[in-house]
Design a protein around this motif. Structure first.
Motif, PDB file in Angstrom:
ATOM      1  N   TYR A  51       0.743  -1.175  -0.034  1.00  0.00           N
ATOM      2  CA  TYR A  51      -0.042  -0.070  -0.006  1.00  0.00           C
ATOM      3  C   TYR A  51       0.830   1.268   0.009  1.00  0.00           C
ATOM      4  O   TYR A  51       0.767   2.391  -0.764  1.00  0.00           O
ATOM      5  N   THR A  52       1.776   1.197   0.764  1.00  0.00           N
ATOM      6  CA  THR A  52       2.700   2.331   1.052  1.00  0.00           C
ATOM      7  C   THR A  52       3.491   2.761  -0.373  1.00  0.00           C
ATOM      8  O   THR A  52       3.652   4.080  -0.575  1.00  0.00           O
ATOM      9  N   ASP A  53       4.121   1.633  -0.989  1.00  0.00           N
ATOM     10  CA  ASP A  53       4.844   1.947  -2.275  1.00  0.00           C
ATOM     11  C   ASP A  53       3.997   2.579  -3.380  1.00  0.00           C
ATOM     12  O   ASP A  53       4.723   3.137  -4.331  1.00  0.00           O
ATOM     13  N   ALA A  54       2.590   2.177  -3.200  1.00  0.00           N
ATOM     14  CA  ALA A  54       1.877   2.761  -4.382  1.00  0.00           C
ATOM     15  C   ALA A  54       1.087   4.121  -4.111  1.00  0.00           C
ATOM     16  O   ALA A  54       0.251   4.611  -4.921  1.00  0.00           O
ATOM     17  N   HIS A  55       1.262   4.464  -2.914  1.00  0.00           N
ATOM     18  CA  HIS A  55       0.523   5.762  -2.516  1.00  0.00           C
ATOM     19  C   HIS A  55       0.952   6.859  -3.175  1.00  0.00           C
ATOM     20  O   HIS A  55       2.070   7.264  -3.147  1.00  0.00           O
ATOM     21  N   PRO A  56      -0.058   7.925  -3.755  1.00  0.00           N
ATOM     22  CA  PRO A  56       0.336   9.156  -4.442  1.00  0.00           C
ATOM     23  C   PRO A  56       1.148   9.983  -3.405  1.00  0.00           C
ATOM     24  O   PRO A  56       2.217  10.433  -3.949  1.00  0.00           O
ATOM     25  N   GLU A  57       0.973   9.997  -2.094  1.00  0.00           N
ATOM     26  CA  GLU A  57       1.933  11.037  -1.437  1.00  0.00           C
ATOM     27  C   GLU A  57       3.244  10.337  -1.243  1.00  0.00           C
ATOM     28  O   GLU A  57       4.113  11.355  -1.288  1.00  0.00           O
ATOM     29  N   VAL A  58       3.542   9.024  -1.270  1.00  0.00           N
ATOM     30  CA  VAL A  58       4.694   8.623  -1.014  1.00  0.00           C
ATOM     31  C   VAL A  58       5.539   8.847  -2.173  1.00  0.00           C
ATOM     32  O   VAL A  58       6.921   9.062  -2.380  1.00  0.00           O
ATOM     33  N   PHE A 179      -0.636  11.173   4.268  1.00  0.00           N
ATOM     34  CA  PHE A 179      -0.523   9.647   3.953  1.00  0.00           C
ATOM     35  C   PHE A 179      -0.749   9.029   5.146  1.00  0.00           C
ATOM     36  O   PHE A 179      -1.619   7.972   5.175  1.00  0.00           O
ATOM     37  N   PHE A 180      -0.134   9.389   6.420  1.00  0.00           N
ATOM     38  CA  PHE A 180      -0.246   8.262   7.350  1.00  0.00           C
ATOM     39  C   PHE A 180      -1.793   7.973   8.022  1.00  0.00           C
ATOM     40  O   PHE A 180      -2.086   6.762   8.272  1.00  0.00           O
ATOM     41  N   PRO A 181      -2.738   9.019   8.039  1.00  0.00           N
ATOM     42  CA  PRO A 181      -4.086   8.640   8.299  1.00  0.00           C
ATOM     43  C   PRO A 181      -4.574   7.794   7.408  1.00  0.00           C
ATOM     44  O   PRO A 181      -5.425   7.033   8.041  1.00  0.00           O
ATOM     45  N   GLU A 182      -4.212   7.920   6.064  1.00  0.00           N
ATOM     46  CA  GLU A 182      -5.056   6.889   5.277  1.00  0.00           C
ATOM     47  C   GLU A 182      -4.459   5.538   5.393  1.00  0.00           C
ATOM     48  O   GLU A 182      -4.966   4.643   5.489  1.00  0.00           O
ATOM     49  N   LEU A 183      -2.921   5.504   5.728  1.00  0.00           N
ATOM     50  CA  LEU A 183      -2.458   4.328   6.106  1.00  0.00           C
ATOM     51  C   LEU A 183      -2.935   3.552   7.362  1.00  0.00           C
ATOM     52  O   LEU A 183      -3.246   2.442   7.396  1.00  0.00           O
ATOM     53  N   GLN A 184      -3.280   4.285   8.500  1.00  0.00           N
ATOM     54  CA  GLN A 184      -3.927   3.834   9.536  1.00  0.00           C
ATOM     55  C   GLN A 184      -5.405   3.297   9.245  1.00  0.00           C
ATOM     56  O   GLN A 184      -5.475   2.105   9.798  1.00  0.00           O
ATOM     57  N   ALA A 185      -5.973   3.907   8.302  1.00  0.00           N
ATOM     58  CA  ALA A 185      -7.420   3.510   7.964  1.00  0.00           C
ATOM     59  C   ALA A 185      -7.409   2.303   7.086  1.00  0.00           C
ATOM     60  O   ALA A 185      -7.945   1.330   7.428  1.00  0.00           O
TER      61      ALA A 185
END
Length: 204
Positions: A51-58, A179-185
């Motif tokens: 998920y992290t590697d593909a996230h637009p913010e990352v 990014f991080f709140p979306e990762l938490q969800a």
């Protein structure tokens, strides 16, 4: 994401948290000797990484780093984001950072004979350097990056990367904030869909 993030995203379950720590030290299919919840924690770790590697913010944060640092952007952002998380830990957790860090090391010590040798060695490093709590301090982050660079086989600029990250701190922190709140969800949803029984998720 790095160790502090994976431990926090695993929630309150010791078994999931143990699996979250094992995720960087287990290759291939997890050992069936581990309880189901620990195996699910390893799989959660891997799902978080995907998920992290593909996230637009990352992806946007990686683009902030110029060559030759961009080639190592995955490592650099993992470490910088753990620094952001540790630095502002009360925003993300009701548990104080020092206690969270001590409890995490105690969890690993309890299962130390079953841990992979590499994680046993890293646990000793964690204990000696008060990790992951000490990631809140930039000088500790700089030493950690230099240590990672020494372990890589090819020449790399990681030992010199901290000033580069600090120069981009405002932009990188902004990406982390989104990014991080979306990762938490995402992690909460993954755990729910996996059907983890939080009352029973203990690394027996």
């Amino acid at each position: 994401m790095n160790h502090l993030a994976h431990a926090l995203l695993a929630g309150d379950d010791d078994a999931l948290r143990l699996g979250g720590m094992l995720g960087d030290f287990v290759r291939g299919a997890p050992d069936d000797a581990w309880p189901r919840e620990v195996v699910m924690g390893i799989r959660l770790h891997r799902a978080i990484d995907v998920y992290t590697d593909a996230h637009p913010e990352v992806l946007a944060a990686k683009a902030q780093l110029a060559p030759p640092y961009r080639r190592y952007a995955g490592i650099l952002l993992d470490m910088w984001f753990d620094h952001c998380l540790a630095r502002d830990f009360p925003r993300w957790s009701a548990v104080p950072l020092a206690r969270f860090s001590t409890d995490l090391r105690a969890l690993l010590h309890d299962r130390e004979p079953q841990l992979p040798p590499a994680l046993q060695r890293f646990l000793a490093y964690m204990q000696a350097h008060d990790l992951p709590a000490a990631y809140a301090r930039t000088q500790v982050l700089g030493r950690a990056l230099a240590g990672i660079g020494q372990r890589l086989q090819r020449a790399n600029p990681l030992a010199d990367a901290l000033p580069v990250l600090q120069a981009q701190a405002s932009a990188l922190d902004g990406h982390f904030e989104v990014f991080f709140p979306e990762l938490q969800a995402f992690a909460r949803s993954w755990i729910y869909q996996a059907g983890i029984d939080h009352a029973k998720a203990r690394p027996d």
